[in-house]
Design an enzyme around this catalytic site. Structure first.
Site: not given
Ligand SMILES: NC(=O)c1ccc[n+]([C@@H]2O[C@H](COP(=O)([O-])OP(=O)(O)OC[C@H]3O[C@@H](n4cnc5c(N)ncnc54)[C@H](O)[C@@H]3O)[C@@H](O)[C@H]2O)c1
Length: 311
Positions: A11, A52, A73, A141, A208, A265
């Site tokens: 994206f 990569i 990436a 992450y 957000r 969640r």
């Protein structure tokens, strides 16, 4: 300039690569197409279908005089990082170390890294969160992206590697896939255009900071020669709730549907906005496009895509 853009079948990276090519640069793309799409790869770029972490990536650095690595990436799925932190770190930590090693070995003058402001600060102590806000990621992450930042700092301190780190908020816009940090805009676009009901988890009041991808592209163009050795947030400083987002998108599309409310969640930030005043001071970047304008452009993109797919 010769610019390697990693993740430019995805994206944001593909939008950045397009802009670099338009500005007259020679772009080399490295992408394993794990979440990206070949259709997004600019035809004028040299494309290497590689992970990569693949040792063949070194040949690209050996065979070309690279001026800039723009590293987009990454494994970007927060829930996947929780389910498989080893996979996340292999892409997001080992991958960046390998690229930094090639930069050191083959004297690449500049390394631009797309980090995250949305997933690194945790539940913020204050908003808008600036770069001095404590780092408390809620998922692997955010940990792996922060780890990448620290490796860049290490390569700078020891080997004088020049860099720019851009911490993105929740980015939305054309080519976004309905996964990742801000997939909600892509999901809502698709469903509302089909007249279907999107799901909203929890109260829908979680906020957000949503930034249009064109604004991110503009920052990536500026930092080709500005902002050296600086780390900066990008963002609007504005909180938008999921309910507000849904309302705005429904108005733009003119859809007459209600959202389905689902249980909350766990593990998601409840409210955040990002302070980008340092980016304004350092590189003269600030947002120009309103949320309504960005959403309208994004919806147009998905509407056109649906028309093409329907043919
Ligand atoms: N989307 C957001 O809101 C957001 C917010 C903050 C930061 N970012 C960062 O921006 C960057 C791009 O995100 P995006 O939303 O465009 O995601 P995306 O999934 O659309 O793009 C990532 C691209 O990287 C490729 N890729 C993934 N792992 C790879 C690997 N190991 N080797 C080679 N290619 C690989 C994928 O195939 C994909 O084309 C990421 O680094 C992400 O962490 C995104």
């Amino acid at each position: 300039m010769n610019i390697v853009v990693t993740g430019a079948a995805g994206f944001i990276g593909s939008n950045v690569a397009d802009a670099y090519i338009k500005a007259g640069h020679n772009v080399i793309i490295i992408d394993d197409l794990s979440s990206g799409n070949r259709e997004n790869v600019n035809k004028k770029a040299e494309f290497h279908h590689l992970n990569i972490n693949d040792p063949k990536v070194e040949d690209i650095f050996k065979n070309n005089k690279i001026d800039v690595v723009n590293h987009h990436a990454a494994q970007i799925d927060v829930r996947k990082s929780v389910a498989d932190p080893v996979f996340d770190a292999t892409s997001n930590v080992l991958g960046i170390i390998r690229l930094l090693e090639y930069c050191r070995k083959y004297d690449v003058p500049r390394f631009i890294f797309s980090s995250t402001a949305g997933a690194i600060y945790g539940e913020p102590e204050y908003i808008p969160a600036d770069e001095k806000h404590p780092i408390r990621p809620l998922a692997p992450y955010g940990v792996s992206k922060f780890c990448g930042e620290r490796y860049i700092q290490y390569y700078h301190d020891l080997f004088d590697q020049d860099y720019v780190i851009l911490r993105y908020p929740n980015v939305y816009g054309p080519r976004q896939d309905p996964h990742g940090e801000a997939g909600v805009v892509a999901i809502f676009s698709g469903l509302l255009l089909e007249g279907k009901q999107p799901k909203i988890f929890g109260s829908g009041e979680a906020t957000r900071d949503y930034l249009f991808v064109g604004e991110i592209v503009r920052a990536n163009l500026i930092v080709l020669d500005k902002g050296t050795n600086k780390l900066m947030n990008l963002g609007t400083g504005i909180e938008t709730s999921v309910n507000d987002l849904f309302g705005k998108m429904r108005d733009i599309i003119g859809a007459d549907v209600e959202a389905i409310h689902m249980p909350d969640r766990p593990g998601e930030v409840q409210g955040i906005s990002i302070d980008a005043s340092f980016a304004k001071k350092t590189i003269g970047w600030q947002t120009k496009i309103t949320l309504e304008e960005g959403l309208a452009r994004t919806i147009d993109f998905f509407r056109d895509k649906m028309k093409v797919e329907a043919k």
